[in-house]
Motif scaffolding. Structure first.
Motif, PDB file in Angstrom:
ATOM      1  N   UNK A   1       0.816  -1.045   0.007  1.00 16.88           N
ATOM      2  CA  UNK A   1      -0.098  -0.019  -0.041  1.00 16.88           C
ATOM      3  C   UNK A   1       0.844   1.343   0.009  1.00 16.88           C
ATOM      4  N   UNK A   2       1.928   1.262   0.735  1.00 15.79           N
ATOM      5  CA  UNK A   2       2.903   2.474   1.039  1.00 15.79           C
ATOM      6  C   UNK A   2       3.621   2.724  -0.300  1.00 15.79           C
ATOM      7  N   UNK A   3       4.066   1.658  -1.093  1.00 12.43           N
ATOM      8  CA  UNK A   3       4.997   1.977  -2.288  1.00 12.43           C
ATOM      9  C   UNK A   3       4.425   1.436  -3.468  1.00 12.43           C
ATOM     10  N   UNK A   4       3.992   2.210  -4.286  1.00 13.31           N
ATOM     11  CA  UNK A   4       3.145   1.919  -5.474  1.00 13.31           C
ATOM     12  C   UNK A   4       4.185   1.120  -6.472  1.00 13.31           C
ATOM     13  N   UNK A   5       5.793   1.694  -6.388  1.00 11.22           N
ATOM     14  CA  UNK A   5       6.576   1.332  -7.271  1.00 11.22           C
ATOM     15  C   UNK A   5       6.895  -0.183  -6.845  1.00 11.22           C
ATOM     16  N   UNK A   6       7.103  -0.461  -5.470  1.00 12.12           N
ATOM     17  CA  UNK A   6       7.332  -1.660  -4.946  1.00 12.12           C
ATOM     18  C   UNK A   6       5.982  -2.985  -5.377  1.00 12.12           C
ATOM     19  N   UNK A   7       5.170  -2.030  -5.188  1.00 11.38           N
ATOM     20  CA  UNK A   7       3.845  -2.805  -5.574  1.00 11.38           C
ATOM     21  C   UNK A   7       3.717  -3.264  -6.982  1.00 11.38           C
ATOM     22  N   UNK A   8       4.223  -2.282  -7.902  1.00 11.99           N
ATOM     23  CA  UNK A   8       4.133  -2.945  -9.252  1.00 11.99           C
ATOM     24  C   UNK A   8       4.969  -3.835  -9.403  1.00 11.99           C
ATOM     25  N   UNK A   9       6.217  -3.787  -8.830  1.00 11.01           N
ATOM     26  CA  UNK A   9       7.400  -4.777  -8.902  1.00 11.01           C
ATOM     27  C   UNK A   9       6.851  -6.306  -8.506  1.00 11.01           C
ATOM     28  N   UNK A  10       6.135  -6.310  -7.336  1.00 14.80           N
ATOM     29  CA  UNK A  10       5.712  -7.274  -6.781  1.00 14.80           C
ATOM     30  C   UNK A  10       4.313  -7.781  -7.474  1.00 14.80           C
ATOM     31  N   UNK A  11       3.698  -6.756  -7.822  1.00 21.89           N
ATOM     32  CA  UNK A  11       2.350  -7.075  -8.607  1.00 21.89           C
ATOM     33  C   UNK A  11       2.374  -8.074  -9.862  1.00 21.89           C
ATOM     34  N   UNK A  12       3.515  -7.677 -10.430  1.00 26.93           N
ATOM     35  CA  UNK A  12       3.806  -8.140 -12.022  1.00 26.93           C
ATOM     36  C   UNK A  12       4.512  -9.391 -11.786  1.00 26.93           C
ATOM     37  N   UNK A  13       5.248  -9.630 -10.732  1.00 27.13           N
ATOM     38  CA  UNK A  13       6.130 -10.841 -10.571  1.00 27.13           C
ATOM     39  C   UNK A  13       5.899 -11.809  -9.621  1.00 27.13           C
ATOM     40  N   UNK A  14       4.505 -11.525  -8.991  1.00 28.34           N
ATOM     41  CA  UNK A  14       3.925 -12.541  -8.154  1.00 28.34           C
ATOM     42  C   UNK A  14       3.422 -13.945  -8.752  1.00 28.34           C
ATOM     43  N   UNK A  15       3.403 -15.044  -8.116  1.00 30.24           N
ATOM     44  CA  UNK A  15       2.937 -16.256  -8.765  1.00 30.24           C
ATOM     45  C   UNK A  15       1.349 -16.317  -8.634  1.00 30.24           C
ATOM     46  N   UNK A  16       0.881 -15.305  -8.026  1.00 34.38           N
ATOM     47  CA  UNK A  16      -0.561 -15.317  -7.762  1.00 34.38           C
ATOM     48  C   UNK A  16      -1.350 -14.294  -8.689  1.00 34.38           C
ATOM     49  N   UNK A  17      -2.479 -14.287  -9.124  1.00 38.44           N
ATOM     50  CA  UNK A  17      -3.168 -13.290 -10.004  1.00 38.44           C
ATOM     51  C   UNK A  17      -3.543 -12.080  -8.957  1.00 38.44           C
ATOM     52  N   UNK A  18      -2.949 -11.010  -9.244  1.00 38.05           N
ATOM     53  CA  UNK A  18      -3.244  -9.765  -8.264  1.00 38.05           C
ATOM     54  C   UNK A  18      -4.080  -8.912  -9.297  1.00 38.05           C
ATOM     55  N   UNK A  19      -5.029  -8.263  -8.608  1.00 36.25           N
ATOM     56  CA  UNK A  19      -5.884  -7.317  -9.297  1.00 36.25           C
ATOM     57  C   UNK A  19      -6.342  -6.191  -8.574  1.00 36.25           C
ATOM     58  N   UNK A  20      -6.844  -4.916  -9.268  1.00 37.05           N
ATOM     59  CA  UNK A  20      -7.227  -3.884  -8.596  1.00 37.05           C
ATOM     60  C   UNK A  20      -8.425  -3.593  -9.359  1.00 37.05           C
ATOM     61  N   UNK A  21      -9.504  -3.461  -8.466  1.00 33.62           N
ATOM     62  CA  UNK A  21     -10.609  -3.026  -9.143  1.00 33.62           C
ATOM     63  C   UNK A  21     -11.526  -2.255  -8.604  1.00 33.62           C
ATOM     64  N   UNK A  22     -12.368  -1.385  -8.940  1.00 29.68           N
ATOM     65  CA  UNK A  22     -13.163  -0.401  -8.438  1.00 29.68           C
ATOM     66  C   UNK A  22     -14.266  -0.864  -7.335  1.00 29.68           C
ATOM     67  N   UNK A  23     -15.031  -0.292  -6.573  1.00 26.22           N
ATOM     68  CA  UNK A  23     -16.091  -0.685  -5.774  1.00 26.22           C
ATOM     69  C   UNK A  23     -17.174   0.207  -6.010  1.00 26.22           C
ATOM     70  N   UNK A  24     -18.249  -0.223  -6.464  1.00 27.09           N
ATOM     71  CA  UNK A  24     -19.510   0.462  -6.827  1.00 27.09           C
ATOM     72  C   UNK A  24     -20.293   0.649  -5.638  1.00 27.09           C
ATOM     73  N   UNK A  25     -21.186   1.817  -5.815  1.00 28.37           N
ATOM     74  CA  UNK A  25     -21.831   2.584  -4.476  1.00 28.37           C
ATOM     75  C   UNK A  25     -22.798   1.364  -4.226  1.00 28.37           C
TER      76      UNK A  25
END
Length: 748
Positions: free
Chosen positions: A547-571
């Motif tokens: 959460x604190x580091x988007x750059x680190x998040x991106x690195x882990x995000x795209x190199x993880x073994x698991x599927x990682x997603x970010x999506x909106x939450x409707x009202x």
């Protein structure tokens, strides 16, 4: 002729109440051969009972034979014949019950009733009655005394009263000549009701016959019979002048009127009754159709015999022909062990006592025993005590209960094996890396005191074992998280298992976030909670770091073994469109990143699982996070079971959800293998050594998986992991190898 106006005569006789003449209304009572055997008094006015000393209730509803005796009953037969059969307008008679002479006249009305009017003969007329002259001479002498004008006035007065009642009747009343061949001739009289109902003028009626308003009149009258009794009641249809059809009920009499045979007909409009009958018939048909197609078996029985049964009942009892079932005794279908109970229940229902549902056994016609659950209620049908029984086949439920019982026995055997191997079990129990506890379940479903805890629990929380055994899981939960405990306990109790996160507090006040995997199990004959509590501090640090580091998040995000997603939450709380999906997600499901941004998490969930998304969305909004299993569907339709760990947080001013979806296909395969292993255990009574051996192999297999995962993590993130995380991974690998060696030692 007086007009009836809007006055309704009907069955109300108030019109007679204030007349000075004695008025009474009678109904003939017929025997089984259609012959009149008595009369019932339906009405008397005050002039009729004046001076008798008896009340109105003494007369109305009573029989003439009871009031005056059989001797005087013969006199009333003669009066009825003179009024209805012969058609005399007026005559004189001495009535012994009243010890008086009367002038008598009368006429028939609706429902086979007839009205009798009596005027007492007084003064000079009594002297005439005491002479030896016959009745005709007396009448002649009386005529000479009072004069022809006086007689006419009396006749006119009675005629006027007759006309008043005749025209005010609700029913159509008509007189018609009878032809020599017995067929009806022209009308000679019709009341106002008939004129108004059918729309013809009186002059038109007097030029018509009953055939003109009912083409089938003679056929219907002949079918109704018996003509020899001079009266008949039948239903037919009148046709109005403007061709409307009116269903009517006709009571017809053949009377002698001025020396001629005349047909007297009282025609009642039964349109409303026919509509009500048709409505009732439709309602009965709908109700019958509902009962006939009901999934539950339904039987009506009365006086010990079946009078109706639906298709389900016939199928369940093995009866192919409904006629065969009707009139059979329901008790014959009850198993002998339950017949005495069922007879008692039937007697209670006849006495209007409620009976509870019951589980019993029935017998089909071929002798097959059927377990049923039955609900019965009594009511009255056609004047008879009747019982409705609704029952359903619970044989499969009984089989399931037996299977569950057998499983419980098998489980008890396993528990005994565990007890016998307690020392070996404790060795594994106390050397696990996670905190493992057994706790009681209070009556309200909340966790009670600890029954057993492993050594990791003591080391992690800083309490002595004796202290923890006097505490409950509630006591070690952080105060700000205790509100979640009832929800977690409810899920655990209802489902038998649950997975959730919470925060523990050590003796010195340190907070430890944990992931709890809980199960409800049987322990020493009672239900308890078995929980495995994993310290997820490092996991939480990892999430916070993301959460604190988007750059680190991106690195882990795209190199993880698991599927990682970010999506909106409707009202409305449901997940919105994807914002970002890592490469694992794209590769796994076969969509491009651009395609993902036009769909939502709901679109990649298997259709049969989408109904579960609402409950997961509620949990996410309530707690801020959720962990659950679901099934994803790839672009080409392949199903992939996944475990999703999701959190919501603010991202660029919007509420979004971060989801980590782990492909658990292998785990599901492993669970399937475990299930097959448990099924095998349920049929085999292996000794405790075999149970330990199987358990050790199972643990060894999963330790291999853990070892492989740690190796994979080190390989994938070797140059990206900080020292602490790398040490943690090394510790997990070392501990796994250590535990594998211990299991090998146990097996030796």
């Amino acid at each position: 002729m007086m007009k009836a106006g809007n006055y309704s005569f009907g069955k109300n006789f108030e019109i007679f109440d204030n007349l000075l003449e004695a008025i009474s209304v009678y109904e003939p009572v017929y025997d089984n051969k259609g012959k009149i055997r008595d009369f019932i008094v339906k009405y008397v006015n005050s002039a009729e009972i004046a001076g008798s000393g008896d009340s109105y209730k003494h007369y109305v509803g009573n029989y003439i034979s009871n009031l005056y005796g059989n001797a005087d009953l013969e006199l009333y037969f003669k009066i009825y014949e003179d009024i209805i059969i012969t058609g005399k307008k007026m005559f004189k008679a001495y009535l012994p019950p009243f010890n008086r002479y009367y002038r008598i006249s009368g006429f028939p009305i609706h429902d086979n009733l007839f009205v009798m009017l009596k005027v007492e003969i007084t003064g000079e007329e009594k002297e005439l009655e005491n002479s030896n002259d016959n009745l005709e001479i007396k009448i002649a002498k009386k005529t000479a005394i009072i004069g022809e004008k006086g007689v006419n006035e009396i006749l006119n007065e009675n005629e006027e009263k007759f006309r008043l009642i005749f025209n005010r009747a609700d029913d159509m009343i008509s007189l018609n000549l009878m032809n020599e061949d017995g067929t009806p001739g022209k009308f000679i009289e019709i009341n106002d009701t008939g004129i108004k109902r059918l729309g013809y003028s009186k002059e038109e009626f007097l030029d018509m016959t009953p055939y003109d308003i009912d083409k089938e009149y003679e056929t219907r009258r002949a079918l109704a019979k018996p003509a020899k009794e001079h009266h008949v009641t039948f239903e037919t249809v009148h046709t109005t002048k403007d061709s409307q059809r009116i269903p009517v009920e006709i009571t017809a009499h053949i009377i002698n009127y001025n020396g001629k045979n005349v047909g007297l007909s009282i025609s009642r409009d039964i349109s409303e009754r026919k509509k009500a009958e048709e409505s009732l018939k439709e309602s009965e048909n709908r109700y019958r159709k509902l009962l006939e197609n009901c999934f539950d078996a339904i039987v009506f029985h009365s006086e010990g015999k079946v009078i109706w049964a639906n298709n389900t009942a016939m199928e369940l009892l093995g009866v192919k022909n409904s006629e065969k079932l009707v009139n059979m005794s329901l008790i014959d279908f009850v198993h002998p062990d339950y017949r005495e109970i069922v007879i008692e229940r039937i007697n209670n229902m006849i006495e209007n006592k409620a009976v509870p549902p019951i589980e019993e056994k029935f017998l089909s016609v071929d002798g097959k025993v059927i377990d049923v659950e039955a609900l019965a209620a009594g009511f009255t049908y056609n004047g008879k005590n009747t019982v409705q029984v609704v029952f359903r086949d619970i044989s499969k439920r009984k089989e399931t209960e037996k299977a569950l019982k057998d499983f419980a026995i098998l489980q008890a055997k396993i528990m005994r094996a565990l007890k016998e191997s307690d020392e070996k079990f404790r060795l594994i129990f106390n050397n696990a890396n996670d905190m493992i506890t057994l706790s009681e379940i209070d009556a309200n479903g909340m966790p009670g005191k600890y029954i057993e805890i492993n050594e990791v629990s003591v080391e992690r929380l800083g309490y002595a074992k004796e202290e923890l055994l006097n505490m409950s899981p509630v006591d070690i939960v952080a105060p700000d998280k205790k509100a979640e405990i009832p929800f977690n306990a409810l899920a655990l109790t209802n489902n038998g298992y649950s997975n959730f996160e919470i925060v523990h507090v050590t003796k010195e006040g340190r907070r430890i976030p944990v992931e709890i995997n809980g199960h409800v199990i049987k322990y020493k004959g009672r239900k308890v909670y078995l929980t495995v509590c994993r310290d997820i501090t490092r996991h939480k640090l990892l999430v916070n770091a993301l959460k604190e580091s988007e750059e680190k998040f991106r690195e882990i995000f795209h190199n993880a073994n698991d599927m990682i997603t970010l999506h909106k939450m409707n009202e409305n709380g449901m997940p919105g469109k994807f914002i970002e999906v890592n490469e694992v997600g794209c590769n796994r499901l076969g969509y491009t990143n651009e395609e993902f941004q036009n769909i939502s998490p709901v679109d990649i969930v298997a259709p049969d699982k989408r109904v579960e998304m609402a409950s997961h969305a509620i949990e996410i909004w309530t707690k801020g996070y959720a962990k659950f299993e679901i099934v994803h569907v790839t672009k080409d339709g392949r199903r992939i079971p996944v475990e999703i760990n999701t959190h919501i947080f603010k991202f660029k001013g919007e509420t979004v959800a971060l989801g980590i979806s782990r492909d658990i296909t292998e785990r599901k395969d492993a669970e399937e293998k475990l299930k097959k292993l448990l099924d095998k255990l349920s049929h085999l009574n292996e000794e405790s050594e075999q149970f330990i051996y199987t358990t050790a192999n199972y643990l060894q297999e999963h330790l291999e998986i853990i070892t492989d995962i740690t190796k994979q993590l080190k390989h994938d993130y070797e140059d990206k992991l900080d020292v602490d995380i790398e040490n943690s991974i090394n510790n997990i690998a070392d501990e796994s190898e250590h535990l594998k060696q211990m299991i090998l030692n146990l097996l030796e």
